[in-house]
Design an enzyme around this catalytic site. Structure first.
Site, mmCIF file in Angstrom:
data_model
loop_
_atom_site.group_PDB
_atom_site.id
_atom_site.type_symbol
_atom_site.label_atom_id
_atom_site.label_comp_id
_atom_site.label_asym_id
_atom_site.label_seq_id
_atom_site.Cartn_x
_atom_site.Cartn_y
_atom_site.Cartn_z
ATOM 1 N N SER A 127 0.788 -1.266 0.183
ATOM 2 C CA SER A 127 -0.054 -0.031 -0.179
ATOM 3 C C SER A 127 0.811 1.208 -0.011
ATOM 4 C CB SER A 127 -0.974 -0.085 1.193
ATOM 5 O OG SER A 127 -1.440 1.352 1.510
ATOM 6 N N TYR A 152 -2.518 -0.170 9.960
ATOM 7 C CA TYR A 152 -2.490 -0.705 8.644
ATOM 8 C C TYR A 152 -1.219 -0.806 7.795
ATOM 9 C CZ TYR A 152 -4.241 -0.946 3.669
ATOM 10 O OH TYR A 152 -4.044 -1.497 2.264
#
Length: 348
Positions: A127, A152
């Site tokens: 990501s 995350y």
């Protein structure tokens, strides 16, 4: 070839599976259909894939290693594209264990299954969030990413480290893909553009953080899929010129590689919102709010590696992409609402 797509009922997983099937590949798609967002949307995506004779759909959680490995072994999987994950930056602030279970333990299972089954290439989703506190723009895969600002992001950075370990120890070819703000039809309801559209259509106010001054490298789903598709056959090789005294995080002496996939054209959030308004023919009621914990003010992808290795650069404009999303949204939710009304009428 036989390709396993984890998270095949998810946004990117569904679109990638569709593309692979159109190209004549055999796809094994797995998903656990968790309720992080509306499960029916996941079911409806999956239903689009099931009629294809080259698609095998299995409800399976990557947290169950025995079932995962047995599937990979019996189906003679050659390539794994691992897209299953607990997504969302803000959700990680209140539900940390979901990220530890899926993004760390689950990814460990995928690595072990890949190792023992002799997978030829493991591609996995990282990501743009891994860039965290970095301010140098555009974000480059050669930059250090040691300061994440959300759990995350930390799990995605950990995935890259775990992958390198397996590339080093077992010669497993791994490719990590840092996606930048993906949007488009069949998207995720937890994403800002989706919730903006829903609220604008309902005449409800939308929350806009940091006065709308955030910059995002919005990347249309078809461009993400094209990048993945080209990289499937581009198996990383050990780089004999990799310098241990000045280590480049994007490559290795092992068969390991990391790429950015982004639009390479950051757009201010307010312009993005105005584009949604134009596509819907409606004006948003905006409530400005301060920056949220875990958010970053800007994302901007350097995609030199992607262009150099597979000759691809995302090129879908915001105007094109949002228009396609708005068309899908009206069709999907318009039809769903009509069906619901008919069902209620029939029950009376």
């Amino acid at each position: 070839m036989t390709i396993l797509v984890t998270g095949a009922a998810g946004f990117i997983g569904y679109h990638l599976s569709s593309r692979l099937l159109r190209e004549g590949q055999r796809v094994i798609g797995i998903d656990n259909f968790n309720d992080y967002y509306e499960v029916q949307l996941k079911r409806d995506r999956f239903a689009q894939l099931l009629p294809d004779p080259n698609f095998t759909g299995v409800e399976l959680d990557i947290a169950d290693y025995d079932k995962l490995f047995e599937l990979v072994r019996t189906e003679k999987v050659e390539v794994i594209v691992h897209l299953a994950a607990q997504a969302g930056v803000r959700y990680s602030l209140t539900n940390p264990f979901a990220y530890l279970e899926t993004n760390l333990k689950g990814f460990g299972h995928v690595l072990e299954a890949s190792r023992h089954a002799g997978i030829k290439h493991l591609i996995y989703a990282s990501s743009s969030s891994v860039y965290g506190a970095n301010e140098k723009m555009p974000f480059s895969v050669s930059d250090s990413v040691d300061h994440p600002v959300s759990l995350y992001a930390a799990t995605k950075k950990a995935n890259e480290l775990m992958a390198h370990t397996y590339s080093h120890l077992y010669g497993l070819p791994t490719t990590g893909l840092r996606f930048f703000t993906v949007y488009g039809p069949w998207g995720r309801p937890d994403m800002a553009y989706f919730s903006f559209t829903k609220k604008i259509m309902a005449g409800e106010p939308i929350d806009v953080f940091n006065e709308g001054r955030m910059l995002r490298d919005f990347t249309y789903i078809d461009d993400i899929v094209e990048g993945i598709y080209r990289l499937i056959g581009h198996v990383p090789q050990p780089d004999p010129s990799w310098d241990r005294s000045r280590p480049d995080p994007s490559g290795s002496y092992a068969p390991y590689k990391v790429y950015n996939i982004g639009n390479n054209k950051p757009v201010e959030l307010m312009h993005f919102i105005r584009t949604i308004e134009k596509s819907l023919g409606r004006e948003a009621v905006i409530q400005y709010k301060p920056m949220q914990p875990g958010d970053v003010p800007a994302t901007y992808a350097n995609i030199d590696g992607l262009m150099k290795d597979v000759g691809f650069k995302p090129d879908t404009t915001i105007e094109e992409g949002i228009a396609r999303f708005a068309e899908w949204y009206r069709a999907y939710y318009g039809e769903a609402k009509e069906a619901e009304q008919l069902a209620k009428a029939a029950s009376k």
